[in-house]
Enzyme design. Structure first.
Site, PDB file in Angstrom:
ATOM      1  N   ASP A 334       0.853  -1.194   0.000  1.00 33.37           N
ATOM      2  CA  ASP A 334       0.000   0.000   0.000  1.00 33.37           C
ATOM      3  C   ASP A 334       0.878   1.228   0.000  1.00 33.37           C
ATOM      4  O   ASP A 334       2.000   1.178   0.486  1.00 33.37           O
ATOM      5  CB  ASP A 334      -0.773   0.050   1.335  1.00 33.37           C
ATOM      6  CG  ASP A 334      -2.029  -0.771   1.284  1.00 33.37           C
ATOM      7  OD1 ASP A 334      -2.410  -1.181   0.193  1.00 33.37           O
ATOM      8  OD2 ASP A 334      -2.605  -0.992   2.368  1.00 33.37           O
ATOM      9  N   ASP A 642      -5.363  -3.580   4.593  1.00 33.20           N
ATOM     10  CA  ASP A 642      -5.843  -3.172   5.908  1.00 33.20           C
ATOM     11  C   ASP A 642      -7.362  -3.230   6.052  1.00 33.20           C
ATOM     12  O   ASP A 642      -7.870  -3.361   7.146  1.00 33.20           O
ATOM     13  CB  ASP A 642      -5.327  -1.768   6.277  1.00 33.20           C
ATOM     14  CG  ASP A 642      -5.479  -0.785   5.140  1.00 33.20           C
ATOM     15  OD1 ASP A 642      -6.266  -1.082   4.219  1.00 33.20           O
ATOM     16  OD2 ASP A 642      -4.825   0.271   5.163  1.00 33.20           O
TER      17      ASP A 642
HETATM   18  P1  ATP Z   1      -3.678   2.958   0.181  1.00 33.66           P
HETATM   19  O1  ATP Z   1      -3.442   2.702   1.626  1.00 33.66           O
HETATM   20  O2  ATP Z   1      -4.170   1.808  -0.631  1.00 33.66           O
HETATM   21  O3  ATP Z   1      -2.582   3.707  -0.452  1.00 33.66           O
HETATM   22  P2  ATP Z   1      -5.377   5.234   0.083  1.00 33.66           P
HETATM   23  O4  ATP Z   1      -5.529   5.766   1.458  1.00 33.66           O
HETATM   24  O5  ATP Z   1      -4.531   5.990  -0.845  1.00 33.66           O
HETATM   25  O6  ATP Z   1      -5.008   3.753   0.211  1.00 33.66           O
HETATM   26  P3  ATP Z   1      -8.210   5.049  -0.050  1.00 33.66           P
HETATM   27  O7  ATP Z   1      -8.247   5.212   1.411  1.00 33.66           O
HETATM   28  O8  ATP Z   1      -8.934   3.939  -0.688  1.00 33.66           O
HETATM   29  O9  ATP Z   1      -6.768   5.021  -0.615  1.00 33.66           O
HETATM   30  O10 ATP Z   1      -8.714   6.403  -0.673  1.00 33.66           O
HETATM   31  C1  ATP Z   1      -8.993   6.543  -2.051  1.00 33.66           C
HETATM   32  C2  ATP Z   1      -9.350   7.969  -2.369  1.00 33.66           C
HETATM   33  O11 ATP Z   1     -10.513   8.346  -1.640  1.00 33.66           O
HETATM   34  C3  ATP Z   1      -8.270   8.954  -1.935  1.00 33.66           C
HETATM   35  O12 ATP Z   1      -7.375   9.208  -2.978  1.00 33.66           O
HETATM   36  C4  ATP Z   1      -9.068  10.213  -1.606  1.00 33.66           C
HETATM   37  O13 ATP Z   1      -9.269  10.977  -2.772  1.00 33.66           O
HETATM   38  C5  ATP Z   1     -10.394   9.679  -1.158  1.00 33.66           C
HETATM   39  N1  ATP Z   1     -10.480   9.660   0.307  1.00 33.66           N
HETATM   40  C6  ATP Z   1      -9.625   9.107   1.169  1.00 33.66           C
HETATM   41  N2  ATP Z   1     -10.019   9.250   2.448  1.00 33.66           N
HETATM   42  C7  ATP Z   1     -11.190   9.912   2.387  1.00 33.66           C
HETATM   43  C8  ATP Z   1     -12.131  10.364   3.360  1.00 33.66           C
HETATM   44  N3  ATP Z   1     -11.947  10.138   4.657  1.00 33.66           N
HETATM   45  N4  ATP Z   1     -13.213  11.014   2.942  1.00 33.66           N
HETATM   46  C9  ATP Z   1     -13.423  11.236   1.645  1.00 33.66           C
HETATM   47  N5  ATP Z   1     -12.589  10.834   0.677  1.00 33.66           N
HETATM   48  C10 ATP Z   1     -11.486  10.198   1.025  1.00 33.66           C
END
Ligand code: ATP
Length: 902
Positions: A334, A642
């Site tokens: 990730d 996760d």
């Molecule tokens: P990884 O750990 O796989 O790198 P990530 O944190 O980058 O995961 P996700 O958590 O699936 O990926 O988030 C995907 C997208 O959703 C993010 O790029 C962001 O634009 C949006 N996002 C993330 N967290 C939130 C939130 N709490 N509320 C709204 N949108 C969110």
């Protein structure tokens, strides 16, 4: 333990919520008070499963004797005793006992270590006590506690549900049924079997969707899973693919040895040698050739590997992972939190009329919002900026607090960053800025946005939205200006702004709002085309300090590293560059998005994913496809995850790696390894340890087999030639009993060799005995036989008595084994290059063995038991000379082997 209340702990499904609450003397909204909970904890004990009972200990003891090699030894002891060869019988029994004791101690210690490691990955539970929700360790739960569960949690005790919302639970741990079960709050007939009790949630089962609140009705051993545990006992056997391979190997070896011993006996009889003598010689051959130390060495080496990994913050949940880690060829990691810190700070804000810089760092709400010319900005002068900040901070479940020492965030770091920037802009942070939340669409990785419905301080109703830029702009037809006026959305301008920000490695979220006339509910279709874009917030999540070095170490170890993220391709690419995962001029196809993956025909998936390095905007479902594609190409895949939906990919991966801090219980449950610090560098460290474990096992095998084969051969040749035995059966037993423990086992403590991460991963299909290992075994065992035989004959020829000549031959074996032990410390490099004292255990072991040899050679009592005799200095000189010759030949063979490998 007795039933806590006047009803069997498994009958609550037949009662109404009201009856359950009355019966358990609790409050359905405030829960128990702290005092009552403490009193119940003292009465019912902690919510844990009981430690193994006496029968588990007994079965561990018995297991030490359940080994084909040991059966042969036991049989030999009985037969020898019946022939009145009591010394031999006692020594054989001694060998069996020493082995069993070492095995028992090691196995119990290894299991205790594994248990305590598992306990490091603790289950937490959200409990309402005295009207306040708080997170406690699940051990502290008592009957009557009010617990809340949501998707991703492990149910912490047996619970009668009071309320639920789309709650689904995977009960396979309990019922074996893998399809998740829908839960609901109904009263069921008393005869309903456990698998159909839809108003109950059972300890140890996993919440896959929705949420619920319930009252704890049973804890610890009173739970359904506790019942099963009691019936089955702790059936945790230390088994891995390698131990299975070794068990098979031992079986074949035993049959071969028995055949050989039988042939020796028959040969002796045919030559009309004394039957009893020939028989004891045949037994000596069997005992000598059996590598008794092998099972204990495997257990110890694996256990040490597990402990070393835990020290480096990788907790192994399934033992086979220790080995598989060593053969990993691809790590899919990730981005957020694993390759980066997951410490978000909003750095830029873009509104349709203005670009804003934000100063300050971390969660400290101190800093300014600056315009293009460096002047401080206030959201009062820019309606779009104000609504963008409000959407970020109010459509949000995180909190940021000063705990007396520093500012800390609870909840999602992305959301915490948005709370902080709103505070920097001077927007009052208390009580959700005066916005009362009426309904919400929670964030999920699949949805990629979050929306909430509120009444504003001015008593209007609004929807606030924040999420991935593509997802939010899809919903928008209009954008807000600085004056608050709406205008048609300029999509190209938004995309260009977002691209600029992601290219800097910033995570970008779009914010939007829409007035909602007195609506009390919120659904996805209310949003389509109706939202007004207010702005973009771009946050920095710095790469972890150790990530670049760890990525480089993996690559030099022949392990490909791939980044998988739900984030935007631009942000992912920039971070991938900064941690050295992508070169400046990367090949085409190095970055793939979820949409690219979805468009690929099935046949093209494996080759395409093998080529790609970064996977952006990937959904958890696509992770599974990715793992399967890589495995199809022959890779051993370690995959991190996760969330609840990552579980299938974690299970499919050769090594599923879950995040200990940010991961859900469901992900941890599906994983083989849990990282207690969520750090990518820890995976690299675990791979390194995995390689070390396998090396040490190979070293032990390389050490023990030549010795055993050599001992067997000496007897075989003597009987074959009809000659006097150069070593007596009891003497062979002495060698085996002492060297396996004092010398061989110390290899398990061998530190990892330098350069362990500069060679390619081990092919898991490689046999245990490689061609070069077989060559080494043949060479060393022949040298042992030749050396001991030659010295035996020489001593006899120069006037030594038979016991003296045999003592010399016995010491040749032990001294050569001692020297060879040093050589086995590295399978390729010469013994002198490793540093003589880098393994203290080995030095101690050699000293102990030296003392044992002095005793067996000079102590009169031992002389008479083992039929040995004191040696003079010249005798020792000849023994050491032979050992040196043997070592020189082994060193030359090693050198030649190395050249060939080059
Ligand atoms: P990884 O750990 O796989 O790198 P990530 O944190 O980058 O995961 P996700 O958590 O699936 O990926 O988030 C995907 C997208 O959703 C993010 O790029 C962001 O634009 C949006 N996002 C993330 N967290 C939130 C939130 N709490 N509320 C709204 N949108 C969110």
């Amino acid at each position: 333990m007795t039933a806590p209340f006047p009803i069997a702990p498994d009958a609550h499904h037949g009662l109404s919520v009201h009856e359950v609450v009355l019966l358990l003397e609790t409050d359905p909204s405030r829960g128990l008070s702290d005092a009552v909970a403490q009193e119940r904890l003292a009465r019912f004990g902690p919510n844990t499963l009981p430690a193994p009972t006496g029968s588990a200990v007994l079965s561990t003891i018995l297991r030490q004797f359940h080994h084909p090699l040991i059966y042969v030894l036991l049989l030999a002891a009985v037969v020898t005793a019946s022939l009145h060869e009591f010394v031999d019988a006692a020594v054989i029994s001694g060998v069996v006992l020493v082995n069993a004791v070492v095995g028992f101690i090691q196995e119990t210690r290894a299991e205790a270590a594994l248990d305590s490691l598992r306990a490091m990955v603790r289950t937490e539970a959200t409990v309402v006590r005295g009207g306040h929700a708080r997170v406690l360790e699940s051990d502290a739960l008592v009957p009557g506690d009010l617990v809340m569960v949501e998707a991703g949690d492990k149910v912490p005790a047996d619970v009668r549900l009071l309320r639920e919302s789309e709650l689904r639970v995977d009960e396979s741990a309990l019922t074996g049924e893998s399809a998740p079960v829908d839960k609901c709050e109904v009263v069921l007939p008393e005869a309903t079997p456990v698998a159909d009790r839809r108003n109950m949630a059972y300890s140890g089962t996993l919440v896959t969707a929705g949420s619920g609140t319930g009252v704890v009705v049973a804890t610890g051993s009173e739970t359904e899973i506790g019942e099963i545990h009691r019936l089955v006992g702790a059936a945790d056997v230390l088994a891995t693919p390698l131990t299975a391979k070794l068990a098979w190997f031992s079986k074949v070896l035993t049959i071969a040895i028995l055949g050989l011993a039988g042939a020796t006996f028959a040969l002796g009889l045919a030559r009309r040698q004394d039957a009893v003598e020939t028989f004891t010689a045949a037994i000596a051959l069997a005992v000598g050739a059996i590598p008794e130390g092998l099972p204990a060495a495997v257990t110890i080496t694996l256990a040490i590997g597990v402990a070393r990994m835990a020290k480096r913050r990788a907790v192994v949940r399934r033992l086979p992972a220790v080995e598989t880690l060593g053969s990993t060829t691809v790590i899919c990691a990730d981005k957020t939190g694993t390759l980066t810190e997951n410490q978000m700070t909003v750095r830029r804000i873009w509104t349709p009329d203005q670009a804003v810089e934000v100063t300050g760092s971390g969660y400290v709400p101190e800093g300014d919002l600056l315009g293009a010319d460096g002047q401080r900005l206030s959201p009062d002068g820019n309606a779009a900026l104000r609504w963008a900040l409000l959407a970020g901070a109010v459509c949000n479940d995180a909190t940021v607090r000063f705990d007396g020492e520093r500012w800390t965030a609870t909840g999602d770091p992305t959301e915490a960053a948005m709370v902080v920037v709103a505070a920097k802009a001077g927007l009052a942070a208390d009580a959700d800025h005066g916005f009362r939340r009426i309904a919400q669409i929670p964030f999920s990785s699949e949805r990629q946005y979050m929306a909430t419905l509120h009444t504003t301080p001015e008593h209007r109703t609004v929807v606030l939205v924040k999420g991935a830029v593509e997802r939010v702009t899809e919903m928008c037809d209009t954008a807000m200006g600085a004056d608050g006026a709406l205008r048609p959305l300029d999509r190209r301008a938004v995309t260009a702004a977002a691209d600029c920000l992601t290219a800097e490695g910033l995570r970008v979220l779009a914010c939007g709002m829409r007035p909602a006339e007195d609506s009390a509910r919120l659904s996805e279709d209310q949003l389509a085309g109706a939202v007004t874009l207010t702005g973009l917030q771009a946050m920095l999540d710095p790469p972890r300090a150790a990530a670049s070095a760890a990525v480089a170490a993996c690559r030099s170890a022949g392990i490909a590293v791939k980044m998988i993220t739900g984030d935007h391709a631009g942000t992912a690419t920039a971070i991938a560059h900064s941690v050295g995962l992508l070169e400046a001029a990367s090949r085409e196809g190095a970055v793939l998005t979820g949409a690219d993956l979805a468009a690929l025909p099935d046949d093209d998936v494996p080759a395409t994913v093998e080529r790609a390095r970064v996977f952006a905007r990937v959904t958890p479902e696509q992770k599974l496809r990715l793992v399967q594609g890589l495995q199809f190409m022959g890779h051993v895949v370690a995959m991190t995850g996760d969330g609840v939906n990552d579980a299938p990919a974690l299970r499919q991966a050769s090594i599923g790696v879950a995040m200990g801090r940010s991961g859900t219980e469901v992900a941890k449950d599906a994983a083989d390894v849990v990282l207690t610090d969520d750090d990518f560098a820890t995976i690299e460290a675990a791979v390194e340890e995995g390689r070390g474990v396998f090396d040490n096992l190979t070293k032990f095998i390389a050490w023990t087999l030549p010795t055993n084969v050599g001992e067997g051969l000496v007897i075989l040749v003597a009987i074959g030639l009809g000659a006097v035995l150069p070593i007596l059966p009891t003497q062979i037993l002495w060698i085996n009993m002492t060297t396996a423990v004092a010398l061989g086992l110390t290899l398990a403590f061998e530190p990892k060799e330098a350069g362990i991460m500069t060679r390619p991963p081990r092919d898991p299909r490689e046999p245990l005995l490689t061609r070069s290992l077989v060559g080494r075994i043949a060479l060393v065992s022949s040298l042992l036989v030749a050396g001991s035989w030659w010295l035996f004959e020489w001593e006899l020829g120069h006037g030594a008595t038979l016991p003296e000549a045999r003592t010399a031959a016995l010491n040749v074996f032990v001294v050569v084994e001692g020297f060879y032990l040093f050589s086995c410390r590295s399978l390729t490099r010469s013994a002198w290059r490793i540093g003589l004292f880098s393994n203290t255990w080995l030095v101690v072991g050699v000293l102990v063995q030296a003392l044992a040899q002095i005793l067996v050679t000079y102590l009169p009592a031992m002389n008479s038991v083992f039929q040995t005799a004191p040696l003079d200095a010249d005798g020792w000189a000849r023994i050491f000379a032979i050992a040196l010759v043997v070592m020189s030949v082994v060193a030359v063979q090693k050198r030649l082997g190395q050249r060939k490998a080059c």
